[in-house]
Design a protein around this motif. Structure first.
Motif, PDB file in Angstrom:
ATOM      1  N   UNK A  16       1.458  17.125  17.162  1.00 49.37           N
ATOM      2  CA  UNK A  16       1.758  17.662  15.832  1.00 49.37           C
ATOM      3  C   UNK A  16       2.919  16.884  15.198  1.00 49.37           C
ATOM      4  N   UNK A  17       2.711  16.416  13.979  1.00 48.19           N
ATOM      5  CA  UNK A  17       3.768  15.649  13.304  1.00 48.19           C
ATOM      6  C   UNK A  17       4.978  16.540  13.036  1.00 48.19           C
ATOM      7  N   UNK A  18       6.195  16.050  13.339  1.00 53.46           N
ATOM      8  CA  UNK A  18       7.382  16.846  13.011  1.00 53.46           C
ATOM      9  C   UNK A  18       7.572  16.950  11.507  1.00 53.46           C
ATOM     10  N   UNK A  19       8.300  17.979  11.077  1.00 52.14           N
ATOM     11  CA  UNK A  19       8.459  18.241   9.637  1.00 52.14           C
ATOM     12  C   UNK A  19       9.108  17.059   8.910  1.00 52.14           C
ATOM     13  N   UNK A  20       9.978  16.319   9.618  1.00 57.07           N
ATOM     14  CA  UNK A  20      10.642  15.167   8.978  1.00 57.07           C
ATOM     15  C   UNK A  20       9.627  14.094   8.573  1.00 57.07           C
ATOM     16  N   UNK A  21       8.630  13.883   9.443  1.00 61.20           N
ATOM     17  CA  UNK A  21       7.612  12.872   9.143  1.00 61.20           C
ATOM     18  C   UNK A  21       6.657  13.375   8.063  1.00 61.20           C
ATOM     19  N   UNK A  22       6.291  14.652   8.115  1.00 54.84           N
ATOM     20  CA  UNK A  22       5.421  15.214   7.067  1.00 54.84           C
ATOM     21  C   UNK A  22       6.082  15.068   5.696  1.00 54.84           C
ATOM     22  N   UNK A  23       7.389  15.338   5.624  1.00 52.46           N
ATOM     23  CA  UNK A  23       8.117  15.235   4.350  1.00 52.46           C
ATOM     24  C   UNK A  23       8.183  13.782   3.887  1.00 52.46           C
ATOM     25  N   UNK A  24       8.444  12.853   4.829  1.00 53.28           N
ATOM     26  CA  UNK A  24       8.536  11.429   4.484  1.00 53.28           C
ATOM     27  C   UNK A  24       7.184  10.897   4.025  1.00 53.28           C
ATOM     28  N   UNK A  25       6.097  11.319   4.700  1.00 55.98           N
ATOM     29  CA  UNK A  25       4.761  10.850   4.309  1.00 55.98           C
ATOM     30  C   UNK A  25       4.374  11.373   2.933  1.00 55.98           C
ATOM     31  N   UNK A  26       4.750  12.606   2.648  1.00 59.49           N
ATOM     32  CA  UNK A  26       4.458  13.180   1.323  1.00 59.49           C
ATOM     33  C   UNK A  26       5.189  12.383   0.235  1.00 59.49           C
ATOM     34  N   UNK A  27       6.459  12.046   0.510  1.00 63.02           N
ATOM     35  CA  UNK A  27       7.252  11.266  -0.433  1.00 63.02           C
ATOM     36  C   UNK A  27       6.638   9.877  -0.636  1.00 63.02           C
ATOM     37  N   UNK A  28       6.216   9.262   0.477  1.00 64.91           N
ATOM     38  CA  UNK A  28       5.633   7.924   0.408  1.00 64.91           C
ATOM     39  C   UNK A  28       4.339   7.929  -0.397  1.00 64.91           C
ATOM     40  N   UNK A  29       3.492   8.954  -0.201  1.00 61.52           N
ATOM     41  CA  UNK A  29       2.235   9.030  -0.942  1.00 61.52           C
ATOM     42  C   UNK A  29       2.475   9.070  -2.450  1.00 61.52           C
ATOM     43  N   UNK A  30       3.499   9.816  -2.844  1.00 56.28           N
ATOM     44  CA  UNK A  30       3.826   9.886  -4.285  1.00 56.28           C
ATOM     45  C   UNK A  30       4.167   8.500  -4.818  1.00 56.28           C
ATOM     46  N   UNK A  31       4.923   7.743  -4.019  1.00 54.63           N
ATOM     47  CA  UNK A  31       5.345   6.416  -4.463  1.00 54.63           C
ATOM     48  C   UNK A  31       4.185   5.419  -4.437  1.00 54.63           C
ATOM     49  N   UNK A  32       3.320   5.527  -3.415  1.00 52.84           N
ATOM     50  CA  UNK A  32       2.190   4.599  -3.328  1.00 52.84           C
ATOM     51  C   UNK A  32       1.221   4.780  -4.489  1.00 52.84           C
ATOM     52  N   UNK A  33       1.107   6.027  -4.958  1.00 55.48           N
ATOM     53  CA  UNK A  33       0.180   6.287  -6.058  1.00 55.48           C
ATOM     54  C   UNK A  33       0.680   5.710  -7.379  1.00 55.48           C
ATOM     55  N   UNK A  34       1.963   5.367  -7.432  1.00 54.12           N
ATOM     56  CA  UNK A  34       2.518   4.763  -8.650  1.00 54.12           C
ATOM     57  C   UNK A  34       2.208   3.267  -8.739  1.00 54.12           C
ATOM     58  N   UNK A  35       1.832   2.680  -7.583  1.00 52.23           N
ATOM     59  CA  UNK A  35       1.541   1.238  -7.586  1.00 52.23           C
ATOM     60  C   UNK A  35       0.222   1.013  -8.298  1.00 52.23           C
ATOM     61  N   UNK A  36       0.226   0.104  -9.254  1.00 50.20           N
ATOM     62  CA  UNK A  36      -1.002  -0.199  -9.986  1.00 50.20           C
ATOM     63  C   UNK A  36      -1.942  -0.939  -9.050  1.00 50.20           C
ATOM     64  N   UNK A  37      -3.112  -0.366  -8.826  1.00 47.52           N
ATOM     65  CA  UNK A  37      -4.051  -0.943  -7.854  1.00 47.52           C
ATOM     66  C   UNK A  37      -5.165  -1.714  -8.542  1.00 47.52           C
ATOM     67  N   UNK A  38      -5.518  -2.837  -7.942  1.00 47.88           N
ATOM     68  CA  UNK A  38      -6.700  -3.576  -8.392  1.00 47.88           C
ATOM     69  C   UNK A  38      -7.925  -2.816  -7.895  1.00 47.88           C
ATOM     70  N   UNK A  39      -9.050  -2.986  -8.550  1.00 48.99           N
ATOM     71  CA  UNK A  39     -10.269  -2.277  -8.151  1.00 48.99           C
ATOM     72  C   UNK A  39     -11.349  -3.235  -7.680  1.00 48.99           C
ATOM     73  N   UNK A  40     -12.121  -2.767  -6.702  1.00 45.56           N
ATOM     74  CA  UNK A  40     -13.303  -3.478  -6.223  1.00 45.56           C
ATOM     75  C   UNK A  40     -13.040  -4.908  -5.806  1.00 45.56           C
ATOM     76  N   UNK A  41     -11.918  -5.128  -5.163  1.00 44.30           N
ATOM     77  CA  UNK A  41     -11.678  -6.429  -4.545  1.00 44.30           C
ATOM     78  C   UNK A  41     -11.235  -7.514  -5.490  1.00 44.30           C
ATOM     79  N   UNK A  42     -10.638  -7.161  -6.639  1.00 50.10           N
ATOM     80  CA  UNK A  42     -10.134  -8.202  -7.540  1.00 50.10           C
ATOM     81  C   UNK A  42      -8.928  -8.884  -6.922  1.00 50.10           C
ATOM     82  N   UNK A  43      -8.645 -10.089  -7.369  1.00 51.64           N
ATOM     83  CA  UNK A  43      -7.401 -10.764  -6.983  1.00 51.64           C
ATOM     84  C   UNK A  43      -7.430 -11.289  -5.557  1.00 51.64           C
ATOM     85  N   UNK A  44      -6.231 -11.445  -4.973  1.00 51.68           N
ATOM     86  CA  UNK A  44      -6.081 -12.075  -3.669  1.00 51.68           C
ATOM     87  C   UNK A  44      -6.775 -11.310  -2.551  1.00 51.68           C
TER      88      UNK A  44
END
Length: 203
Positions: free
Chosen positions: A171-199
């Motif tokens: 079971x993931x400790x609460x510290x990791x669950x909180x950090x992963x939740x924070x990271x997901x919010x930040x990752x979703x802000x990254x503008x993503x290319x779609x369907x394999x564009x670019x490098x």
């Protein structure tokens, strides 16, 4: 100067994102030249795979090392099918996490559940799988706990056995669950290319 936390290192890394085949693929490049590639399910944000790559002694890129997800097959060439056939009954160890736990699966272990024991070795910072019939022994670490400098907790560890597969859950400790939740919010802000564009194009 304090050592930067793992979350801070992730924030500081150069990141690129790509959405492809229902997965959000994130590539991290750290200051020390190490690379990490992660894949998340777009709908659930569940981690599907994580791989690492370091520079080799000549300064070129080394091979990807799988931490989470299906292990890459090292078998190539004409003998591949022959070799796979030969080793298909060997135990296959892989990590496959859920949103709330770290999880490992060892396929091709036919023994009854009573044969296995799974324990935490706190001083060595690892988990150990043993069998009473001495047929299987495995030591493995939980890199996430090391990166966040968290102790191992025997109470978080459990296992079950079904269909010739031993499934170990931590079971993931609460510290990791909180950090992963924070990271997901930040990752979703990254503008993503779609369907394999670019490098990252793999089509």
């Amino acid at each position: 100067m304090a050592v930067p936390s793992w979350l801070e290192r992730l924030r500081a890394a150069s990141k690129t994102a790509l959405v492809q085949d229902g997965k959000r693929k994130i590539h991290y490049l750290f200051e020390d030249g190490r690379e990490m590639a992660e894949e998340y399910d777009v709908k659930t944000s569940q981690l599907v795979s994580r791989k690492w790559r370091e520079k080799n002694t000549l300064g070129g890129s080394g091979k990807w090392q799988v931490e989470v997800g299906e292990p890459a097959s090292p078998l190539l060439g004409a003998l591949e099918s022959e070799l796979i056939k030969e080793s298909s009954s060997n135990p296959v160890f892989m990590r496959k996490d859920t949103l709330s736990s770290f999880q490992w699966r060892i396929r091709n272990l036919p023994y009854a559940k009573e044969v296995y024991s799974v324990s935490v070795e706190k001083e060595q910072r690892c988990c150990v799988i043993r069998t009473t019939n001495k047929k299987y022994y495995k030591k493995f670490s939980i890199p996430d706990l090391d990166r966040y400098q968290l102790p191992l907790d025997a109470a978080a560890l459990s296992f079950t056995h079904a269909n010739n597969t031993l499934i170990i859950t931590y079971q993931k400790p609460k510290e990791i669950l909180a950090a992963e939740e924070q990271l997901q919010k930040e990752l979703k802000k990254i503008k993503a290319a779609n369907n394999g564009d670019g490098d990252c194009k793999t089509q």
